[in-house]
Structure formats: structure tokens, C-alpha cells
Design a protein around this motif. Structure first.
Motif, PDB file in Angstrom:
ATOM      1  N   GLY A 154      20.083  45.028 -85.742  1.00 47.00           N
ATOM      2  CA  GLY A 154      21.105  45.865 -86.342  1.00 47.00           C
ATOM      3  C   GLY A 154      20.543  47.244 -86.617  1.00 47.00           C
ATOM      4  N   VAL A 155      21.371  48.055 -87.249  1.00 51.54           N
ATOM      5  CA  VAL A 155      20.889  49.307 -87.842  1.00 51.54           C
ATOM      6  C   VAL A 155      20.118  48.947 -89.108  1.00 51.54           C
ATOM      7  CG1 VAL A 155      21.620  51.357 -89.111  1.00 51.54           C
ATOM      8  CG2 VAL A 155      22.651  50.820 -86.907  1.00 51.54           C
ATOM      9  N   MET A 156      18.882  49.411 -89.207  1.00 52.02           N
ATOM     10  CA  MET A 156      18.063  49.139 -90.393  1.00 52.02           C
ATOM     11  C   MET A 156      18.365  50.206 -91.443  1.00 52.02           C
ATOM     12  SD  MET A 156      16.453  46.351 -89.645  1.00 52.02           S
ATOM     13  CE  MET A 156      17.986  45.875 -88.838  1.00 52.02           C
ATOM     14  N   LEU A 157      19.241  49.876 -92.336  1.00 55.94           N
ATOM     15  CA  LEU A 157      19.859  50.859 -93.223  1.00 55.94           C
ATOM     16  C   LEU A 157      18.878  51.621 -94.114  1.00 55.94           C
ATOM     17  CD1 LEU A 157      22.466  52.196 -93.948  1.00 55.94           C
ATOM     18  CD2 LEU A 157      23.028  50.284 -95.442  1.00 55.94           C
ATOM     19  N   PRO A 158      17.760  51.034 -94.565  1.00 55.81           N
ATOM     20  CA  PRO A 158      16.835  51.838 -95.374  1.00 55.81           C
ATOM     21  C   PRO A 158      16.294  53.071 -94.657  1.00 55.81           C
ATOM     22  CG  PRO A 158      16.364  49.521 -95.673  1.00 55.81           C
ATOM     23  CD  PRO A 158      17.370  49.613 -94.567  1.00 55.81           C
ATOM     24  N   ASN A 159      16.387  53.101 -93.325  1.00 58.66           N
ATOM     25  CA  ASN A 159      15.890  54.247 -92.565  1.00 58.66           C
ATOM     26  C   ASN A 159      16.888  55.397 -92.481  1.00 58.66           C
ATOM     27  OD1 ASN A 159      13.627  52.708 -91.970  1.00 58.66           O
ATOM     28  ND2 ASN A 159      14.407  52.020 -90.002  1.00 58.66           N
ATOM     29  N   HIS A 160      18.118  55.203 -92.940  1.00 63.85           N
ATOM     30  CA  HIS A 160      19.178  56.138 -92.587  1.00 63.85           C
ATOM     31  C   HIS A 160      20.087  56.473 -93.772  1.00 63.85           C
ATOM     32  CE1 HIS A 160      18.058  55.216 -88.454  1.00 63.85           C
ATOM     33  NE2 HIS A 160      18.211  53.944 -88.740  1.00 63.85           N
ATOM     34  N   SER A 161      20.717  57.614 -93.683  1.00 64.29           N
ATOM     35  CA  SER A 161      21.740  57.989 -94.639  1.00 64.29           C
ATOM     36  C   SER A 161      23.033  57.239 -94.325  1.00 64.29           C
ATOM     37  CB  SER A 161      21.999  59.497 -94.549  1.00 64.29           C
ATOM     38  OG  SER A 161      23.249  59.829 -95.086  1.00 64.29           O
ATOM     39  N   PRO A 162      23.670  56.624 -95.306  1.00 64.42           N
ATOM     40  CA  PRO A 162      24.943  55.936 -95.051  1.00 64.42           C
ATOM     41  C   PRO A 162      25.995  56.839 -94.393  1.00 64.42           C
ATOM     42  CG  PRO A 162      24.099  55.300 -97.190  1.00 64.42           C
ATOM     43  CD  PRO A 162      23.202  56.401 -96.696  1.00 64.42           C
ATOM     44  N   ASP A 206      30.768  47.099 -82.967  1.00 62.82           N
ATOM     45  CA  ASP A 206      30.292  46.328 -84.114  1.00 62.82           C
ATOM     46  C   ASP A 206      29.165  47.100 -84.789  1.00 62.82           C
ATOM     47  OD1 ASP A 206      31.956  44.157 -83.488  1.00 62.82           O
ATOM     48  OD2 ASP A 206      30.434  43.231 -82.220  1.00 62.82           O
ATOM     49  N   LEU A 207      29.166  47.080 -86.110  1.00 65.53           N
ATOM     50  CA  LEU A 207      28.080  47.669 -86.893  1.00 65.53           C
ATOM     51  C   LEU A 207      27.370  46.562 -87.652  1.00 65.53           C
ATOM     52  CD1 LEU A 207      26.379  49.827 -88.257  1.00 65.53           C
ATOM     53  CD2 LEU A 207      28.339  50.378 -89.720  1.00 65.53           C
ATOM     54  N   GLY A 208      26.246  46.107 -87.112  1.00 61.06           N
ATOM     55  CA  GLY A 208      25.416  45.134 -87.799  1.00 61.06           C
ATOM     56  C   GLY A 208      24.378  45.861 -88.632  1.00 61.06           C
ATOM     57  N   LEU A 209      24.263  45.505 -89.910  1.00 60.14           N
ATOM     58  CA  LEU A 209      23.376  46.197 -90.837  1.00 60.14           C
ATOM     59  C   LEU A 209      22.285  45.257 -91.330  1.00 60.14           C
ATOM     60  CD1 LEU A 209      26.071  48.060 -92.975  1.00 60.14           C
ATOM     61  CD2 LEU A 209      24.503  49.106 -91.319  1.00 60.14           C
ATOM     62  N   GLY A 210      21.042  45.772 -91.358  1.00 61.76           N
ATOM     63  CA  GLY A 210      19.917  45.006 -91.860  1.00 61.76           C
ATOM     64  C   GLY A 210      19.201  45.754 -92.967  1.00 61.76           C
ATOM     65  N   ARG A 211      18.475  44.998 -93.794  1.00 61.77           N
ATOM     66  CA  ARG A 211      17.802  45.576 -94.953  1.00 61.77           C
ATOM     67  C   ARG A 211      16.344  45.908 -94.668  1.00 61.77           C
ATOM     68  NH1 ARG A 211      15.695  43.445-100.424  1.00 61.77           N
ATOM     69  NH2 ARG A 211      15.281  41.515 -99.286  1.00 61.77           N
ATOM     70  N   GLU A 232      16.911  53.812-100.151  1.00 62.98           N
ATOM     71  CA  GLU A 232      16.010  52.797-100.668  1.00 62.98           C
ATOM     72  C   GLU A 232      16.570  51.394-100.452  1.00 62.98           C
ATOM     73  OE1 GLU A 232      13.066  53.385-101.698  1.00 62.98           O
ATOM     74  OE2 GLU A 232      13.231  55.571-101.662  1.00 62.98           O
ATOM     75  N   VAL A 233      15.656  50.450-100.234  1.00 63.64           N
ATOM     76  CA  VAL A 233      16.053  49.064-100.014  1.00 63.64           C
ATOM     77  C   VAL A 233      16.883  48.545-101.180  1.00 63.64           C
ATOM     78  CG1 VAL A 233      15.159  46.711 -99.819  1.00 63.64           C
ATOM     79  CG2 VAL A 233      14.130  48.554 -98.475  1.00 63.64           C
ATOM     80  N   ASP A 234      16.531  48.920-102.411  1.00 57.94           N
ATOM     81  CA  ASP A 234      17.265  48.443-103.581  1.00 57.94           C
ATOM     82  C   ASP A 234      18.718  48.919-103.598  1.00 57.94           C
ATOM     83  OD1 ASP A 234      14.993  47.184-104.403  1.00 57.94           O
ATOM     84  OD2 ASP A 234      14.426  48.705-105.880  1.00 57.94           O
ATOM     85  N   ALA A 235      19.010  49.992-102.862  1.00 55.10           N
ATOM     86  CA  ALA A 235      20.368  50.529-102.819  1.00 55.10           C
ATOM     87  C   ALA A 235      21.200  49.914-101.700  1.00 55.10           C
ATOM     88  CB  ALA A 235      20.316  52.056-102.647  1.00 55.10           C
ATOM     89  N   PHE A 236      20.665  48.915-101.023  1.00 58.15           N
ATOM     90  CA  PHE A 236      21.319  48.352 -99.841  1.00 58.15           C
ATOM     91  C   PHE A 236      22.760  47.908-100.099  1.00 58.15           C
ATOM     92  CE2 PHE A 236      21.635  44.658 -96.755  1.00 58.15           C
ATOM     93  CZ  PHE A 236      21.749  45.445 -95.615  1.00 58.15           C
ATOM     94  N   PRO A 237      23.048  47.116-101.143  1.00 57.54           N
ATOM     95  CA  PRO A 237      24.445  46.709-101.354  1.00 57.54           C
ATOM     96  C   PRO A 237      25.384  47.893-101.560  1.00 57.54           C
ATOM     97  CG  PRO A 237      22.953  45.351-102.661  1.00 57.54           C
ATOM     98  CD  PRO A 237      22.137  46.488-102.123  1.00 57.54           C
ATOM     99  N   ARG A 238      24.966  48.868-102.358  1.00 60.39           N
ATOM    100  CA  ARG A 238      25.823  50.034-102.590  1.00 60.39           C
ATOM    101  C   ARG A 238      26.040  50.827-101.300  1.00 60.39           C
ATOM    102  NH1 ARG A 238      22.677  52.696-105.724  1.00 60.39           N
ATOM    103  NH2 ARG A 238      22.057  54.335-104.298  1.00 60.39           N
ATOM    104  N   ASN A 239      24.997  50.944-100.477  1.00 62.65           N
ATOM    105  CA  ASN A 239      25.124  51.701 -99.237  1.00 62.65           C
ATOM    106  C   ASN A 239      26.060  51.020 -98.246  1.00 62.65           C
ATOM    107  OD1 ASN A 239      23.409  53.720-100.130  1.00 62.65           O
ATOM    108  ND2 ASN A 239      21.582  52.764 -99.279  1.00 62.65           N
ATOM    109  N   ILE A 240      26.064  49.688 -98.233  1.00 68.30           N
ATOM    110  CA  ILE A 240      27.028  48.971 -97.393  1.00 68.30           C
ATOM    111  C   ILE A 240      28.451  49.316 -97.829  1.00 68.30           C
ATOM    112  CG2 ILE A 240      27.941  46.695 -96.816  1.00 68.30           C
ATOM    113  CD1 ILE A 240      25.092  45.628 -96.979  1.00 68.30           C
TER     114      ILE A 240
END
Length: 359
Positions: free
Chosen positions: A80-88, A107-112, A132-140
Motif C-alpha cells: 500500500g501507500v505507507m502513510l507515515p512517509n507522506h502528507s495526507p 483502490d487506495l490501500g494504506l499501511g502504517r 507520524e505513525v501515532d497520527a495514522f488513524p487521524r490521517n486516514i
């Protein structure tokens, strides 16, 4: 052909073999995606990995655009897109444009996970992609809101609202999936009412527990009323089980090196792998992989895939065709990976063309 079809999809890391350029590896994956499209596979996803000599799948949105433009029907996405690497916002804009260009197919698959080592993560974030990884739920949540046709509103300290959209006149939005290999991802997908992909291809021991957690804790959302799951598998299918194991050996050696902290190079050819002696501990890892991966002839491989799908109760199986190739294979092709998809389609997909015969 079976009487009941199983939904099958493809995960591609775009492997780069010895003496193969990135351009040739991408061309081979384009041809593989076209085969999957023709054979009736549901979706074709590309991963995000960085700074690996054997992996050309570094930028999912760019690759999705290439693959979607060269296929007709199949859904194309990120695994997926590794979300901690990117701006939402950047991810929402990229996938909003892809959905606009290829409606109903993205499809947008998101990983932490970061998908690389700490140095690469730091370099990615130095460009401003601090998530940040801790912000993952909010960024989704932010990405989902930004992709909605109506967009989102940002509350300012002044009390005013700032309207924000990923794309100015969206008709629809891509499907958003949560990827994971842990209890955390299962619980989060359940809490947020998202479809869930379990990465069984590298974390098979926790499959049952993660999927049970997801289903028991699932909360319906505006986009999903009931749990929806995909299971990933490493697969090579050939005319004989021995041939399938030989085709998988280069990837198994690569994984053994990775897990033992050894340096990695391009994916070996079959001849290079056969001539390589691995350390005893690494050989033990290879034997365990050989027992758990699907490396077999068509009928037995299809039966194992069908049994795993039933055992875990998943809606879909996503195959990672990990075969390498002979040194004489044309560099812009991946014949054994295409053969794997053809043989399984003939066994598991309705109305799939007969597999191509020959070498």
C-alpha cells in the motif's frame, strides 16, 4: 475449472532481476497487469518500498497511473501507500486525480509501516512529508474526508472554516483499504469500518487472530456495512511442484538474507540461485517458506488457495507471484509470473481463457 469462482487479485513489488533495468522490470509488470486484466483478476496492486535493488515499486501513484492507462477493466491500487512517509493532503490529491482519470478502477490501500529503513524515512520526511505513525488513524480520516466530493472544512483558530478538497469537482472517490499484519491494524480497521487486507504473505502466524479481531470488533460505517477481507499469499504455479519450487528459490533466498540482516542485491536468476550455497540458518528459513508458500502444480495449488480462503473466511485472495526467471529470459518479460496467473485463472476463475502452452 471449479464450479464456484473465487475472487483473485495480484500484488506486485515489481521485482528487478540480475541484468534487468528498472525500465525493463516495469515493462514486465505492465505485461503482467495486462494478463491479469485479460484473465479476469479483480485488482492489481503495487507496493511501496524504497532503496532496494530488487524492488522497483517505489512510488505507487505513479505506477498506478502507468498500469491503469495500459489496462481496461481491472482495478488498480496501492498495496500500500505507507502513510507515515507522506502528507495526507498529497495522497488525497494523487488518488483523487487517479479516480477522476480512471473512474471506478482505483483502490487506495494504506499501511502504517514506513516501508524502509530510518534513513530513507528521514529523507522522505525532509521533503515536508511529516506524518507520524501515532497520527495514522487521524490521517486516514483526513484522507477519506478530503476525497469526498464535498471535500472537508478545516477549522481555523479564528473560528472560521477553510474549505478544502482533494480535487475540485469529484464525481466519486477511490476505495480505501487498510493493510496490516498485526492486531493493531485489525482493531483499527474494525473501529473505522474499513475493508481490511491481512499481509499473510509475510506474517502468516497471526492470520486467524487478526481476522477474528477485525470481524468481532467491526463497526459499520457510511462506506461499509459489514466486514470485508482480503488475504495475501506468496504463489508460484508451474507444470510440476519441483519446477514451482525452483522458480521460487531466488525469492526465498532473498527473504532469508533479509531476515538474517545480510545485504541484498537484484533478484537472482534461476541459474544463480541454484549455484548459491546458503548458511544453515538461512537454509532452514527457506525450508519453512517452501512449506508455507503456495509452490505447486495447478490443481494442488488451486486446492490449497481455495482451502485457505474457506479456512479464513475471506472475500478475496491477493496473490504475489514471486517467480524469478532463467538468465536467458527476455529482460522486459516475467514469463513464470504470467504463467502462474494463467494456470490459476484456468482453475479458479470463471470464463478464464485456457493457459498458454509452451515454454
Amino acid at each position: 475449472m471449479t464450479t464456484s469462482a473465487l475472487s483473485l487479485s495480484v500484488l506486485d513489488l515489481i521485482p528487478v532481476r540480475t541484468a534487468q533495468s528498472s525500465a525493463q522490470a516495469i515493462a514486465a509488470s505492465v505485461a503482467l497487469a495486462q494478463s491479469a486484466d485479460r484473465l479476469g483478476y479483480t485488482r492489481y496492486w503495487v507496493a511501496e518500498h524504497h532503496n532496494m535493488q530488487a524492488v522497483a515499486s517505489t512510488n505507487p501513484p505513479v505506477l498506478i497511473g502507468i498500469l491503469a492507462a495500459r489496462t481496461e477493466r481491472i482495478r488498480v491500487g496501492s498495496g500500500g501507500v505507507m502513510l507515515p512517509n507522506h502528507s495526507p493532503l498529497v495522497i488525497a490529491e494523487q488518488f483523487g486525480l487517479l479516480e477522476a482519470a480512471f473512474p471506478g478502477r482505483i483502490d487506495l490501500g494504506l499501511g502504517r509501516a514506513p516501508g524502509s529503513d530510518p534513513m530513507i524515512t528521514a529523507l522522505l520526511r525532509s521533503s515536508g512529508a511529516v506524518s507520524e505513525v501515532d497520527a495514522f488513524p487521524r490521517n486516514i480520516d483526513d484522507i477519506a474526508a478530503l476525497l469526498q466530493p464535498g471535500g472537508a472544512a478545516l477549522s481555523l483558530t479564528s473560528g472560521q472554516e477553510y474549505a478544502l478538497r482533494a480535487t475540485p469537482a469529484a464525481d466519486a472517490m477511490p476505495e480505501i483499504w487498510l493493510l496490516g499484519s498485526s492486531d493493531y491494524s485489525a482493531r483499527l480497521a474494525a473501529k473505522q469500518g474499513m475493508p481490511y487486507v491481512f499481509a499473510n504473505h509475510f506474517a502468516g502466524d497471526g492470520t486467524t487472530q487478526a481476522l477474528d479481531l477485525y470481524r468481532r470488533g467491526f463497526t459499520p460505517s457510511d462506506t461499509l456495512a459489514a466486514p470485508r477481507t482480503i488475504l495475501t499469499l506468496n504463489v508460484v504455479v508451474a507444470d510440476t511442484a519441483a519446477e514451482a519450487r525452483a522458480l521460487a528459490l531466488p525469492q526465498m533466498q532473498q527473504m532469508a538474507r533479509l531476515r538474517s540482516g545480510q545485504p541484498l542485491g537484484p533478484l537472482a536468476t534461476l541459474e544463480e540461485a541454484a549455484a548459491t550455497t546458503m548458511a544453515p540458518a538461512q537454509q532452514g528459513m527457506i525450508e519453512r517458506m517452501s512449506a508455507t508458500w503456495i509452490l505447486d502444480e495447478p490443481v494442488a495449488a488451486a486446492a490449497r488457495i481455495r482451502d485457505l480462503a474457506a479456512r479464513f473466511g475471506v472475500d478475496e485472495v491477493m496473490l504475489q507471484p514471486i517467480a524469478s526467471a532463467h538468465g536467458t529470459a527476455a529482460p522486459a518479460t516475467s514469463p513464470a509470473r504470467e504463467r502462474t496467473l494463467e494456470l490459476l485463472a484456468a482453475e479458479l476463475l470463471e470464463a478464464a481463457p485456457a493457459p498458454v502452452t509452451g515454454p
